[in-house]
Design an enzyme around this catalytic site. Sequence first.
Site, PDB file in Angstrom:
ATOM      1  N   ASN A  34       0.878  -1.172   0.000  1.00  0.00           N
ATOM      2  CA  ASN A  34       0.000   0.000   0.000  1.00  0.00           C
ATOM      3  C   ASN A  34       0.915   1.222   0.000  1.00  0.00           C
ATOM      4  O   ASN A  34       1.413   1.637   1.039  1.00  0.00           O
ATOM      5  CB  ASN A  34      -0.896  -0.028   1.256  1.00  0.00           C
ATOM      6  CG  ASN A  34      -1.791   1.202   1.342  1.00  0.00           C
ATOM      7  OD1 ASN A  34      -1.844   2.004   0.411  1.00  0.00           O
ATOM      8  ND2 ASN A  34      -2.494   1.350   2.455  1.00  0.00           N
ATOM      9  N   HIS A  45     -10.054   1.206   4.152  1.00  0.00           N
ATOM     10  CA  HIS A  45      -8.818   1.452   4.908  1.00  0.00           C
ATOM     11  C   HIS A  45      -9.124   2.477   6.013  1.00  0.00           C
ATOM     12  O   HIS A  45      -9.924   3.389   5.803  1.00  0.00           O
ATOM     13  CB  HIS A  45      -7.717   1.973   3.974  1.00  0.00           C
ATOM     14  CG  HIS A  45      -6.372   2.003   4.636  1.00  0.00           C
ATOM     15  ND1 HIS A  45      -6.004   3.008   5.497  1.00  0.00           N
ATOM     16  CD2 HIS A  45      -5.325   1.136   4.588  1.00  0.00           C
ATOM     17  CE1 HIS A  45      -4.782   2.751   5.952  1.00  0.00           C
ATOM     18  NE2 HIS A  45      -4.349   1.624   5.417  1.00  0.00           N
ATOM     19  N   GLU A  59      -6.321  -4.838  10.076  1.00  0.00           N
ATOM     20  CA  GLU A  59      -5.292  -3.836  10.360  1.00  0.00           C
ATOM     21  C   GLU A  59      -5.701  -3.059  11.611  1.00  0.00           C
ATOM     22  O   GLU A  59      -6.526  -2.124  11.519  1.00  0.00           O
ATOM     23  CB  GLU A  59      -5.179  -2.831   9.201  1.00  0.00           C
ATOM     24  CG  GLU A  59      -4.694  -3.408   7.905  1.00  0.00           C
ATOM     25  CD  GLU A  59      -4.060  -2.325   7.046  1.00  0.00           C
ATOM     26  OE1 GLU A  59      -2.877  -2.459   6.727  1.00  0.00           O
ATOM     27  OE2 GLU A  59      -4.728  -1.335   6.712  1.00  0.00           O
TER      28      GLU A  59
HETATM   29  P1  PGA Z   1       2.220   0.510   7.586  1.00  0.00           P
HETATM   30  O1  PGA Z   1       0.837   0.747   6.792  1.00  0.00           O
HETATM   31  O2  PGA Z   1       2.787  -0.798   7.119  1.00  0.00           O
HETATM   32  O3  PGA Z   1       3.080   1.692   7.200  1.00  0.00           O
HETATM   33  O4  PGA Z   1       1.883   0.486   9.035  1.00  0.00           O
HETATM   34  C1  PGA Z   1      -0.041  -0.323   6.549  1.00  0.00           C
HETATM   35  C2  PGA Z   1      -1.323   0.182   5.952  1.00  0.00           C
HETATM   36  O5  PGA Z   1      -1.744   1.311   6.241  1.00  0.00           O
HETATM   37  O6  PGA Z   1      -1.955  -0.536   5.158  1.00  0.00           O
END
Ligand code: PGA
Length: 255
Positions: free
Chosen positions: A10, A99, A175
């Site tokens: 991402n 998200h 997440e």
């Molecule tokens: P990060 O982001 O790996 O920088 O924590 C993950 C995401 O927001 O999908």
Amino acid sequence: MENSKIYIANWKMNFSFDQATKFVTENHKQFSQLLKKSNSKIVLCSSHTQIYSLQQILNSSNISIGAQNCSQHLKGAFTGEISVIDLSQIGCKYCIIGHSERRNYHNETNQIVCKKLENLINYKINPIVCIGEQISDYENKKTISCLEKQLNPILEKINFMNNISKDIEICIAYEPVWAIGSGKIPDKHHLENIFSWISQKIKLISNKISCNLIYGGSINSKNISSIKKIKYINGFLVGEASLKFQEFEKIINLQ
Ligand code: PGA
């Protein structure tokens, strides 16, 4: 294959057009080599303006380009929005929806997430649906009830849809909001509980559609090995650490 995984980058709004095309031009052959060792896949979720050009550079079927968002509408007077019809025509194969950055900064509700999900499935783009709890819910042991509110409408929507293509692959990405960009990850016990719970929940739809269970939030080359050992997780959504080829390569390679 036992160790086959899906690695989703991402990139958020970090790469310019020039940086994204350079990244893919320089590295896609090495990515293909890496993927030969396992039956894994890589999905690079770029800005909308980069998708078509990045897709043109690739020649590997196991590296795909994805989007980070789409409109809940298919067409009409929605200035500045991007339809899944357009995304499908330019070769976009996956799309992130729900998200936490979109839920928090752009008021993306569960209802909107479900409309986007339906459009993506109908236009044969694989949805990457994100769910996750805030730190206060985590601390008050309310993770499951919080995830249930996000996951139930998604599963009901899929269950209600007819004629879903057998090729569609849905990714449910857990997440924790507090893990994104913070350098903190949940402990093994928490992840095992949550992924076992999600896997039970999706049994309801798994005869209709194939599902990948994804973890995302502060993944890097130092913590990936421990997360890879957790049962039910078969993919990773990687933000910051996907912007540097060597770091992303280690995440894919490390066992
Ligand atoms: P990060 O982001 O790996 O920088 O924590 C993950 C995401 O927001 O999908």
